[in-house]
Design a protein around this motif. Structure first.
Motif, mmCIF file in Angstrom:
data_model
loop_
_atom_site.group_PDB
_atom_site.id
_atom_site.type_symbol
_atom_site.label_atom_id
_atom_site.label_comp_id
_atom_site.label_asym_id
_atom_site.label_seq_id
_atom_site.Cartn_x
_atom_site.Cartn_y
_atom_site.Cartn_z
ATOM 1 N N ASN A 250 0.736 -1.162 -0.075
ATOM 2 C CA ASN A 250 0.034 0.029 0.120
ATOM 3 C C ASN A 250 0.670 1.398 0.125
ATOM 4 O O ASN A 250 0.568 2.179 0.787
ATOM 5 C CB ASN A 250 -0.855 -0.002 1.085
ATOM 6 C CG ASN A 250 -1.883 -1.229 1.026
ATOM 7 O OD1 ASN A 250 -2.464 -1.707 0.269
ATOM 8 N ND2 ASN A 250 -2.163 -1.767 2.241
ATOM 9 N N ASN A 251 1.907 1.147 -0.784
ATOM 10 C CA ASN A 251 2.603 2.568 -0.821
ATOM 11 C C ASN A 251 3.227 2.945 0.515
ATOM 12 O O ASN A 251 3.431 4.032 0.684
ATOM 13 C CB ASN A 251 1.849 3.678 -1.783
ATOM 14 C CG ASN A 251 2.670 4.549 -2.727
ATOM 15 O OD1 ASN A 251 3.961 4.031 -2.984
ATOM 16 N ND2 ASN A 251 2.066 5.518 -3.066
ATOM 17 N N SER A 252 3.705 2.179 1.031
ATOM 18 C CA SER A 252 4.276 2.412 2.495
ATOM 19 C C SER A 252 5.747 2.425 2.333
ATOM 20 O O SER A 252 6.374 2.653 3.508
ATOM 21 C CB SER A 252 3.742 1.228 3.615
ATOM 22 O OG SER A 252 4.164 -0.051 3.237
ATOM 23 N N GLN A 253 6.296 2.195 1.260
ATOM 24 C CA GLN A 253 7.828 2.347 1.255
ATOM 25 C C GLN A 253 8.349 3.759 1.283
ATOM 26 O O GLN A 253 7.364 4.614 1.256
ATOM 27 C CB GLN A 253 8.357 1.781 -0.150
ATOM 28 C CG GLN A 253 8.250 2.584 -1.294
ATOM 29 C CD GLN A 253 6.810 2.229 -1.857
ATOM 30 O OE1 GLN A 253 5.857 1.840 -1.118
ATOM 31 N NE2 GLN A 253 6.811 2.227 -3.222
ATOM 32 N N GLN B 184 7.436 7.280 -0.503
ATOM 33 C CA GLN B 184 5.984 6.943 -1.286
ATOM 34 C C GLN B 184 6.199 6.607 -2.782
ATOM 35 O O GLN B 184 6.612 7.760 -3.201
ATOM 36 C CB GLN B 184 5.109 7.318 -0.568
ATOM 37 C CG GLN B 184 4.382 7.235 0.775
ATOM 38 C CD GLN B 184 3.148 7.625 0.903
ATOM 39 O OE1 GLN B 184 2.493 8.455 0.253
ATOM 40 N NE2 GLN B 184 2.714 6.946 2.004
ATOM 41 N N GLY B 185 6.011 5.678 -3.378
ATOM 42 C CA GLY B 185 5.828 5.921 -4.806
ATOM 43 C C GLY B 185 7.278 5.354 -5.232
ATOM 44 O O GLY B 185 7.325 5.072 -6.366
#
Length: 161
Positions: free
Chosen positions: A95-98, A101-102
């Motif tokens: 869910n784009n938690s890196q 983000q993105g």
């Protein structure tokens, strides 16, 4: 040939190992795929790029997130592309938690690229300049002084305005 990398977890926090050196020959960003076999949309930033070898399941990576988030933001402002390489598909961020983000995530990476570096400890950070040279690397949790050391190194090789 593409492989799935494995994480090595240590009983104690890994000692920080720094390498501030230039690679002998130009190195392109890693060519890789997500766990869903989608090619990672990686394009080297105009100024350079950074590869963070990290795992969403690693306690050392989570410990590193606070300092890393600030450094990642600075690198993005300087025109650097951030690429996340994870040890295995189950270590991808959801869910784009890196951070940031993105940022593209790669679970499967070209083995020829991987062989150039020691990617056995999460987190590991590799920073490359616009000339495709490795200018800074760090194995283990970042220290408070590391972000300023990275920025100084980038400026010393002409990778910042």
């Amino acid at each position: 040939m593409l492989i799935c990398l494995e994480t090595v977890h240590l009983d104690q926090a890994p000692a920080s190992i720094r390498c501030i050196a230039r690679a002998a020959s130009p190195i392109s960003p890693p060519i890789g795929f997500t766990s869903l076999a989608t090619k990672s949309p990686v394009v080297a930033g105009a100024k350079g790029w950074a590869v963070r070898y990290a795992s969403s399941n690693c306690p050392y990576t989570r410990q590193d997130d606070l300092i890393w988030s600030g450094l990642a933001e600075e690198l993005k402002k300087m025109g650097y592309q951030i690429i996340i390489v994870v040890p295995a598909p189950e270590n991808e961020y959801s869910n784009n938690s890196q951070i940031p983000q993105g940022a593209p995530q790669e679970s499967y990476v070209d083995m020829e690229w991987v062989k150039q570096f020691r990617l056995t400890v999460t987190p590991t950070l590799l920073v490359f300049d616009h000339a495709k040279g490795l200018i800074w690397s760090h194995e283990g949790v970042l220290d408070n002084g590391d972000p300023s050391a990275v920025i100084r190194k980038i400026k010393s090789v002409g990778g910042a305005q």
